[in-house]
Design a protein around this motif. Structure first.
Motif, PDB file in Angstrom:
ATOM      1  N   GLU A   2       6.397  -1.513  28.327  1.00  0.00           N
ATOM      2  CA  GLU A   2       7.840  -1.580  28.418  1.00  0.00           C
ATOM      3  C   GLU A   2       8.264  -1.372  29.872  1.00  0.00           C
ATOM      4  N   TYR A  54      -2.245   7.716  25.552  1.00  0.00           N
ATOM      5  CA  TYR A  54      -2.782   6.749  24.600  1.00  0.00           C
ATOM      6  C   TYR A  54      -4.290   6.953  24.400  1.00  0.00           C
ATOM      7  N   LEU A 110      -0.094   8.123  15.466  1.00  0.00           N
ATOM      8  CA  LEU A 110       1.305   7.785  15.714  1.00  0.00           C
ATOM      9  C   LEU A 110       1.674   8.043  17.166  1.00  0.00           C
ATOM     10  N   THR A 111       1.197   9.156  17.714  1.00  0.00           N
ATOM     11  CA  THR A 111       1.447   9.459  19.127  1.00  0.00           C
ATOM     12  C   THR A 111       0.852   8.382  20.031  1.00  0.00           C
ATOM     13  N   ILE A 125       3.012   5.195  19.859  1.00  0.00           N
ATOM     14  CA  ILE A 125       4.256   5.363  20.612  1.00  0.00           C
ATOM     15  C   ILE A 125       3.978   5.286  22.109  1.00  0.00           C
ATOM     16  N   LYS A 178       3.481   1.747  23.266  1.00  0.00           N
ATOM     17  CA  LYS A 178       4.744   1.029  23.438  1.00  0.00           C
ATOM     18  C   LYS A 178       5.273   1.197  24.864  1.00  0.00           C
TER      19      LYS A 178
END
Length: 63
Positions: free
Chosen positions: A59, A11, A48-49, A52, A55
Motif C-alpha cells: 500500500e 509479516y 491475521l497479523t 494485515i 497489506k
C-alpha cells in the motif's frame, strides 16, 4: 526505518511464530489426543497479523 520495513519484518516474524505455534499444537495433539484451543487461537491471531502487515507492504504511504 520506514513503514514498509516494519511491515515486512512483522509479516515474516508473525508467519514464523504461527508455524511454531501450530507445530506445538500438533505435538500436543499427538501426545495427549486433545486440541489445545488456546494455541490454535494464538496461531490464527498471528496469521491475521501477518495478513494485515502484508497489506501494508504494497500500500502506498499516504501523505
Amino acid at each position: 526505518m520506514e513503514r514498509e520495513d516494519y511491515a515486512g519484518l512483522i509479516y515474516v516474524l508473525s508467519n514464523i511464530v504461527s508455524v511454531l505455534v501450530f507445530s506445538a499444537g500438533l505435538i500436543i495433539f499427538l501426545i495427549y489426543k486433545e486440541i489445545n484451543i488456546y494455541l490454535v487461537a494464538v496461531g490464527l491471531l498471528m496469521l491475521l497479523t501477518g495478513f494485515i502487515a502484508k497489506k501494508f507492504l504494497y500500500e502506498p504511504e499516504k501523505k
